[in-house]
Design an enzyme around this catalytic site. Structure first.
Site, PDB file in Angstrom:
ATOM      1  N   GLY A 109       0.935  -5.183   1.119  1.00 31.63           N
ATOM      2  CA  GLY A 109      -0.185  -5.380   0.210  1.00 31.63           C
ATOM      3  C   GLY A 109       0.238  -6.061  -1.087  1.00 31.63           C
ATOM      4  CB  ALA A 123      -0.892  -0.012   1.226  1.00 30.26           C
ATOM      5  CD  GLU A 154       1.788  -5.274   5.675  1.00 32.26           C
ATOM      6  OE1 GLU A 154       2.773  -5.995   5.949  1.00 32.26           O
ATOM      7  OE2 GLU A 154       1.052  -5.478   4.698  1.00 32.26           O
ATOM      8  CD  GLU A 201      -2.261  -7.831   2.911  1.00 28.42           C
ATOM      9  OE1 GLU A 201      -2.089  -6.665   2.506  1.00 28.42           O
ATOM     10  OE2 GLU A 201      -2.866  -8.118   3.952  1.00 28.42           O
TER      11      GLU A 201
HETATM   12  N1  3HC Z   1       4.496   3.582  -0.094  1.00 31.54           N
HETATM   13  C1  3HC Z   1       4.908   4.805  -0.485  1.00 31.54           C
HETATM   14  N2  3HC Z   1       6.188   5.072  -0.779  1.00 31.54           N
HETATM   15  C2  3HC Z   1       7.081   4.067  -0.670  1.00 31.54           C
HETATM   16  C3  3HC Z   1       6.709   2.784  -0.255  1.00 31.54           C
HETATM   17  C4  3HC Z   1       5.335   2.549   0.031  1.00 31.54           C
HETATM   18  N3  3HC Z   1       4.881   1.338   0.396  1.00 31.54           N
HETATM   19  N4  3HC Z   1       7.809   2.014  -0.233  1.00 31.54           N
HETATM   20  C5  3HC Z   1       8.827   2.785  -0.612  1.00 31.54           C
HETATM   21  N5  3HC Z   1       8.388   4.025  -0.897  1.00 31.54           N
HETATM   22  C6  3HC Z   1       9.178   5.148  -1.398  1.00 31.54           C
HETATM   23  C7  3HC Z   1      10.223   5.632  -0.424  1.00 31.54           C
HETATM   24  O1  3HC Z   1       9.700   6.582   0.466  1.00 31.54           O
HETATM   25  C8  3HC Z   1      11.248   6.241  -1.369  1.00 31.54           C
HETATM   26  O2  3HC Z   1      10.761   7.512  -1.739  1.00 31.54           O
HETATM   27  P1  3HC Z   1      11.767   8.722  -2.060  1.00 31.54           P
HETATM   28  O3  3HC Z   1      12.590   8.254  -3.210  1.00 31.54           O
HETATM   29  O4  3HC Z   1      10.862   9.849  -2.330  1.00 31.54           O
HETATM   30  O5  3HC Z   1      12.595   8.899  -0.799  1.00 31.54           O
HETATM   31  C9  3HC Z   1      11.182   5.341  -2.594  1.00 31.54           C
HETATM   32  O6  3HC Z   1       9.930   4.667  -2.513  1.00 31.54           O
HETATM   33  C10 3HC Z   1      12.280   4.296  -2.647  1.00 31.54           C
HETATM   34  O7  3HC Z   1      12.314   3.627  -1.401  1.00 31.54           O
HETATM   35  P2  3HC Z   1      13.689   3.304  -0.667  1.00 31.54           P
HETATM   36  O8  3HC Z   1      14.557   4.498  -0.676  1.00 31.54           O
HETATM   37  O9  3HC Z   1      13.322   2.711   0.651  1.00 31.54           O
HETATM   38  O10 3HC Z   1      14.286   2.228  -1.652  1.00 31.54           O
HETATM   39  P3  3HC Z   1      14.995   0.854  -1.323  1.00 31.54           P
HETATM   40  O11 3HC Z   1      15.271   0.232  -2.622  1.00 31.54           O
HETATM   41  O12 3HC Z   1      16.099   1.057  -0.344  1.00 31.54           O
HETATM   42  O13 3HC Z   1      13.881  -0.032  -0.563  1.00 31.54           O
HETATM   43  C11 3HC Z   1      11.752  -1.068  -0.189  1.00 31.54           C
HETATM   44  C12 3HC Z   1      12.719  -0.422  -1.209  1.00 31.54           C
HETATM   45  C13 3HC Z   1      12.356  -2.371   0.330  1.00 31.54           C
HETATM   46  C14 3HC Z   1      10.480  -1.358  -0.902  1.00 31.54           C
HETATM   47  C15 3HC Z   1      11.531  -0.108   0.990  1.00 31.54           C
HETATM   48  O14 3HC Z   1      11.191   1.168   0.486  1.00 31.54           O
HETATM   49  C16 3HC Z   1      10.432  -0.530   1.913  1.00 31.54           C
HETATM   50  O15 3HC Z   1      10.663  -1.312   2.815  1.00 31.54           O
HETATM   51  N6  3HC Z   1       9.228   0.047   1.725  1.00 31.54           N
HETATM   52  C17 3HC Z   1       8.135  -0.120   2.636  1.00 31.54           C
HETATM   53  C18 3HC Z   1       7.383  -1.379   2.347  1.00 31.54           C
HETATM   54  C19 3HC Z   1       6.221  -1.493   3.272  1.00 31.54           C
HETATM   55  O16 3HC Z   1       6.261  -1.177   4.449  1.00 31.54           O
HETATM   56  N7  3HC Z   1       5.113  -2.034   2.728  1.00 31.54           N
HETATM   57  C20 3HC Z   1       3.917  -2.192   3.458  1.00 31.54           C
HETATM   58  C21 3HC Z   1       3.013  -1.035   3.197  1.00 31.54           C
HETATM   59  S1  3HC Z   1       1.587  -1.080   4.214  1.00 31.54           S
HETATM   60  C22 3HC Z   1       0.567  -2.176   3.422  1.00 31.54           C
HETATM   61  O17 3HC Z   1       0.899  -2.710   2.403  1.00 31.54           O
HETATM   62  C23 3HC Z   1      -0.727  -2.387   4.100  1.00 31.54           C
HETATM   63  C24 3HC Z   1      -1.460  -3.532   3.532  1.00 31.54           C
HETATM   64  O18 3HC Z   1      -1.329  -4.648   4.361  1.00 31.54           O
HETATM   65  C25 3HC Z   1      -2.887  -3.225   3.398  1.00 31.54           C
END
Ligand code: 3HC
Ligand code: NAI
Length: 726
Positions: free
Chosen positions: A101, A61, A124, A104
């Site tokens: 997500g 997400a 998450e 998922e």
């Molecule tokens: N949503 C919005 N922006 C995101 C994102 C996300 N899920 N994941 C990464 N980004 C953005 C970062 O903020 C960054 O933005 P920027 O360039 O403006 O600073 C850009 O994408 C690149 O991210 P990273 O610098 O972290 O790049 P890496 O290659 O080092 O890492 C990654 C990539 C492993 C995907 C890491 O970004 C990460 O762990 N992201 C979070 C993943 C996450 O927590 N997902 C769960 C979301 S909640 C969800 O899905 C709820 C569901 O259950 C309903």
């Protein structure tokens, strides 16, 4: 968005497209839904394949969407059900990452094919949430409760090979995943889909499910340190073991909404973005990440193989950077070599492919020496010798003669002036502070300190080094203690003053550990060794032989001073290493801290000697005096331009000082409780203790309160002095 195309005659391809990580924004979800409906309606389509653009499936997400006030629940769940209900087989082609997500969505598909280098997981929990699109209900049905609980409550990323073993994916391929998935989809056309729909499967039974779950809950709670999300993740998985799928989904949604509206999720998401924001470094004179490229580090050196040097060498080897490790003499070198080898062997065992990927027995990768001349060809040196200015200057002078002109000279000093160290060289622009934290191969923080002459290239190279070492590098200006230790001084000082006034080390530690710190200030001091600070205070002339005769015991330079830590050292109580410090331990080197009656007696006598009237100190005062003095120093640091923003201080505290991440860092915490309250409390405490500068409210804090307590994002627009303290 999501692009719809035909991959083969009978296979429709839906490609998630939202750079850089294909986050599932509302637009992407809408396009995904449209694609599914289109494939369903087209009789010539017999199977569907979902993949992501740019070699990444999806990072889940869009996290930024969670802070929207209108956001309730997750619109993703119904789309995943739609995928699962499809009468045509749907195959996920997982490249790069399938997180949150994203995973998922893949679980909603009937089959999952992953590239061998892909990673999957439910992170998450690390942003204060739980998988809220039916993931907590599908994953245990697919891989069983123990593995699902582990993945969901820790948020760890699973490599594809492990995912295959767990049954999370059906196939792992080394070639083009999308093509492999299309071929796979063609093969499964016409096969019954019922057994592939996870929502219809029962959760695999365990003979001792109840006992397993209660043990798991104890473990989850213990590791959470007050963070809510892991326990609610647990509850959601537990619901899968007790209720039918649809009821489990309702429970998941309910728990998700509790987390979504908890302040903890906000704090953790702030921390997520803060960590990314600090990578985009700037300095007050306009240098920045945008306009500067790092130099490659093909070979590095570490000087001094004590507590810090050993960990730094280990970190470099783990990052595949060839290292020369240097000590002052053969005896120390042998000790250092033994310690480094032990650390590396342990790391190799922890690493997936074992020693194969940690080539540390090869002298071309790791060389030990006492000869400075060997350093002539390295690209970067990290000095980690004793904290002594004269010694550091001597070493930097030598390095500047021996190392090639382009080599960067870094110091691991915890507090000393980078400019003074640089002044001993003929290349001050190449000198920079790289402040690692102990144990250096474990702790994620690297504080990067630029001096007056440090070049932007040196900063960019240190930031790049942090990335290569898988650390988070935070660029800050030069002042005594830099950011982290400078904020720590008043915090520790308050802790000691509170004990002088009537509290006990165990009481102060308890309050701060209940707040969420991994370890309180006294336990921390015993762990690090009381002699470290003692040596530093002697060096500053605050205690020991250089103290002018007649100096009052509890006053230095007109301010309150506590000689308690010095007195403990004079009694050879250096902490864990001597088996006694602020606590007693079972033996020298023991780890289990027990309150010490000797210390309680000693404190009573000390208070008598100095006519200090013991009073009861409540938890609120302990918490406020320790935390607010630390935060107060943070405002001074911001006002001086030592850090570019409050996010920097927060990232430093979360990654280097055990600050509870679910409270977002000290400055975020300050913003949540409100600056006027902090100011009022500091005013009250500074009136009671006018001789303690750390309690005098920072002028910048006062200014922000006067400006109406603006949100944290706006603080720096009120900061007027743009230079750092150089
Ligand atoms: N949503 C919005 N922006 C995101 C994102 C996300 N899920 N994941 C990464 N980004 C953005 C970062 O903020 C960054 O933005 P920027 O360039 O403006 O600073 C850009 O994408 C690149 O991210 P990273 O610098 O972290 O790049 P890496 O290659 O080092 O890492 C990654 C990539 C492993 C995907 C890491 O970004 C990460 O762990 N992201 C979070 C993943 C996450 O927590 N997902 C769960 C979301 S909640 C969800 O899905 C709820 C569901 O259950 C309903
Ligand atoms: P340490 O005392 O454990 O190790 C220092 C090492 O430097 C010793 O092995 C010593 O033999 C070696 N050394 C001394 N003179 C030398 C010379 N001329 N040439 C080569 N080697 C020499 O010290 P520690 O704790 O590792 O600290 C090193 C530096 O890191 C200090 O500046 C300290 O302030 C800083 N630091 C320490 C932290 C800690 O938790 N210990 C945390 C962060 C920074």
């Amino acid at each position: 968005m999501a692009q719809y195309a035909r991959g083969a005659a009978a296979v429709a391809v839906i490609r998630l497209h939202n750079p850089p990580v294909n986050a599932l924004s509302l637009t992407v979800l809408q396009a995904l839904e449209d694609g599914l409906k289109r494939a369903d309606a087209d009789p010539s389509v017999k199977a569907v394949m979902i993949c992501g653009e740019n070699g990444k499936f999806s990072a889940g997400a869009d996290i930024r969407g969670f802070s929207s006030p209108k956001r309730h629940g997750v619109p993703l769940g119904p789309i995943i059900s739609l995928i699962e209900r499809s009468e045509k087989p749907v195959v996920a082609a997982i490249e790069g990452i399938a997180l949150g997500g994203g995973l998922e969505v893949a679980l909603g598909c009937h089959y999952r094919i992953a590239h061998v280098k892909a990673h999957m997981g439910f992170p998450e929990v690390t942003i204060g949430l739980l998988p809220g699109a039916e993931g907590t209900q599908r994953l245990p049905r697919l891989i069983g409760v123990p593995a699902a609980l582990d993945i969901i409550t820790t948020g760890r990323h699973i490599p594809a090979t492990e995912a295959l073993k767990l049954g999370l994916v059906d196939e792992v391929v080394e070639e083009n995943t999308v093509e492999a998935a299309i071929r796979f989809a063609n093969k499964v056309i016409g096969q019954p889909l019922g057994p592939r729909r996870l929502s219809l499967k029962p959760v695999p039974k365990l003979p001792n499910m109840e006992a397993f779950l209660s043990e798991a809950l104890v473990k989850v709670k213990k590791q959470a340190h007050g963070c809510l999300a892991p326990e609610l993740c647990f509850q959601a998985v537990k619901a899968a073991t007790e209720q039918p799928f649809a009821d489990g989904v309702r429970k998941e949604r309910e728990l998700f909404n509790i987390l979504l509206t908890s302040g903890q999720a906000q704090a953790l998401q702030y921390a997520f973005f803060a960590e990314r924001e600090v990578q985009k470094w700037t300095t007050p004179n306009g240098a920045s990440w945008k306009s500067t490229s790092p130099q490659p580090i093909r070979k590095a050196a570490v000087i001094g193989l004590g507590t810090m040097g050993r960990g730094i060498v280990t970190s470099l080897v783990k990052a595949n950077i060839p290292v020369v490790a240097l000590e002052q003499n053969v005896e120390y070198l042998n000790m250092g070599r033994k310690a480094v080898m032990l650390l590396l062997e342990r790391e190799a065992m922890k690493m997936e492919q074992g020693a194969q990927t940690l080539d540390f027995h090869n002298p071309a990768r790791l060389q030990f020496t006492v000869d400075f001349d060997v350093l002539h060809d390295v690209d970067l040196v990290i000095e980690a010798v004793f904290e002594n200015m004269a010694l550091k200057k001597e070493i930097f002078h030598k390095l500047s003669r021996i190392c090639k002109p382009g080599a960067f000279l870094c110091t691991n000093t915890s507090a000393l002036n980078i400019d003074e160290i640089a002044s001993a060289t003929s290349r001050p622009h190449q000198v920079i502070g790289t402040h690692f934290f102990s144990p250096a191969h474990v702790m994620r923080l690297l504080e990067i300190i630029y001096g007056h002459h440090t070049s932007p290239t040196a900063i960019a190279t240190a930031v790049q080094l942090a990335k290569a070492l898988k650390k988070v590098g935070v660029v800050v200006g030069n002042c005594f203690g830099f950011v982290g230790n400078r904020m720590m001084f008043p915090y520790v000082q308050q802790a000691v003053f509170l004990v002088e006034e009537g509290s006990r080390p165990e009481a102060v530690d308890q309050v701060l550990e209940d707040f969420g710190f991994k370890i309180g200030p006294f336990r921390m001091s015993d762990l690090a060794g009381l002699d470290v600070g003692w040596r530093s205070r002697k060096g500053q002339g605050l205690t020991g032989a250089s103290l002018p005769p007649g100096t009052p015991a509890r006053q230095r330079h007109g301010h309150r001073y506590s000689p308690l830590p010095d007195l403990l050292c004079e009694n050879s109580r250096f902490g864990q290493k001597t088996g006694k410090g602020w606590y007693q331990y079972e033996k020298a080197g023991g780890r289990t801290a027990k309150p010490d009656p000797w210390l309680h007696n000693f404190l009573a006598q000390y208070r008598d000697t100095h006519h200090i009237k013991t009073r009861f100190i409540d938890q609120e005062e302990i918490l406020e005096r320790c935390l607010f003095s630390l935060i107060n120093e943070g405002f001074d640091i911001l006002a001086e331009g030592i850090a570019a923003g409050p996010e920097h201080l927060d990232v430093i505290y979360i990654n280097g000082y055990g600050w509870p991440k679910h409270r977002g860092g000290p400055m975020f915490y300050a913003s949540t409780i409100g600056l006027p309250r902090i100011l009022a409390k500091l005013q009250k405490y500074s009136e009671a203790h006018p001789d303690v500068p750390g309690l005098q409210p920072s002028a910048f804090l006062k200014k922000l309160v006067a400006m109406g307590n603006p949100p944290l994002k706006e603080w720096m627009s009120y900061q007027s002095r743009q230079s750092n303290k150089l």
